[in-house]
Design an enzyme around this catalytic site. Structure first.
Site, PDB file in Angstrom:
ATOM      1  N   ILE A  47       0.832  -1.197   0.000  1.00  0.00           N
ATOM      2  CA  ILE A  47       0.000   0.000   0.000  1.00  0.00           C
ATOM      3  C   ILE A  47       0.872   1.255   0.000  1.00  0.00           C
ATOM      4  CG2 ILE A  47      -1.889  -1.218   1.144  1.00  0.00           C
ATOM      5  CD1 ILE A  47      -1.236   0.346   3.690  1.00  0.00           C
ATOM      6  N   CYS A  48       0.366   2.301  -0.603  1.00  0.00           N
ATOM      7  CA  CYS A  48       1.100   3.568  -0.722  1.00  0.00           C
ATOM      8  C   CYS A  48       0.963   4.350   0.580  1.00  0.00           C
ATOM      9  CB  CYS A  48       0.548   4.382  -1.882  1.00  0.00           C
ATOM     10  SG  CYS A  48       1.310   5.998  -2.041  1.00  0.00           S
ATOM     11  N   LEU A  49       2.109   4.564   1.232  1.00  0.00           N
ATOM     12  CA  LEU A  49       2.126   5.341   2.470  1.00  0.00           C
ATOM     13  C   LEU A  49       3.125   6.483   2.413  1.00  0.00           C
ATOM     14  CD1 LEU A  49       2.077   2.375   5.033  1.00  0.00           C
ATOM     15  CD2 LEU A  49       0.182   3.859   4.406  1.00  0.00           C
TER      16      LEU A  49
END
Length: 185
Positions: free
Chosen positions: A118-120
Site C-alpha cells: 500500500i502507498c504510504l
C-alpha cells in the site's frame, strides 16, 4: 497531532510508544524491541476490542520477528471485506517503516505498489521519520493501514474491483446451476 480528529488522537495516545532503537541485526537489543512491539500491539488490539473496533489479526511468521502475517478487514455497507496482510521488517528498521502488503488487492488501485504494497509515502512516512524510534508496528497499522483501508476499500467495492465473498459464492453457485441445467438437457 495538530489537525487530527479527536478519535485518532485518542487512539494514538493509548498505543504505547517504544524506546528501544534496534533493528533485526541488533541481537539482544532487537529482542527487547520485539517485546515492546508486542506490548504495543496487545494494547492496541485490546483497545480496539473494548471499543468494538476490532479490525485485524497479526503475528510474527518467524521466530526472529522479521516477517509478519495476518488478516485485516473493513466493513462497508454492512458487509465485511477481509484481506490477507503481510510485511517484512526492513533491515534499517525502525528508521524505515515496514511496507504493508495486501496481496489480494495487487493491481486494483493506483494507491498501491507492485506486490500489493500500500502507498504510504506522502502522508505516513514523514510522520514515521519524525517519530522514530517511538513508533512501531501498532502505529503503522493505526496511522498507515487503517486510513488506507477507509479511503480505498469503499471506492474499490463501489467500482466493482472488490467483490464480497457472498457475492462471489452466489455467482459461482448460479454458474454451477446453469452448468447442471445445460448438462441435463
Amino acid at each position: 497531532m495538530e489537525g487530527w480528529d479527536p478519535t485518532t488522537k485518542s487512539t494514538l495516545t493509548e498505543i504505547p510508544l517504544l524506546s528501544v532503537k534496534a533493528g533485526p541485526r541488533d541481537g539482544a537489543a532487537w529482542t527487547q524491541r520485539l517485546k515492546e512491539e508486542y506490548r504495543a500491539l496487545i494494547a492496541y488490539t485490546s483497545m480496539n476490542k473494548s471499543k468494538d473496533n476490532d479490525w485485524f489479526r497479526i503475528s510474527a511468521a518467524n521466530p526472529e520477528g522479521t516477517r509478519w502475517t495476518g488478516k485485516c478487514w473493513y466493513v462497508h455497507n454492512l458487509l465485511k471485506y477481509e484481506f490477507d496482510l503481510q510485511f517484512d521488517i526492513p533491515v534499517t528498521y525502525p528508521a524505515t517503516a515496514p511496507e504493508i502488503e495486501l496481496p489480494q488487492l495487487d493491481g486494483k488501485t493506483q494507491k498501491m505498489y507492485r506486490g500489493g504494497k500500500i502507498c504510504l509515502t506522502v502522508h505516513f512516512k514523514p510522520l514515521w521519520a519524525k517519530n522514530c524510534p517511538r513508533f512501531g508496528i501498532a502505529h503503522a497499522l493505526c496511522l498507515g493501514l487503517a486510513p488506507w483501508l477507509a479511503a480505498e476499500i469503499p471506492i474499490l467495492v463501489d467500482s466493482g474491483m472488490v467483490k464480497h465473498k457472498d457475492d462471489t459464492a452466489a455467482i459461482l453457485a448460479s454458474v454451477d446451476l446453469k452448468d447442471d441445467a445445460a448438462s441435463s438437457k
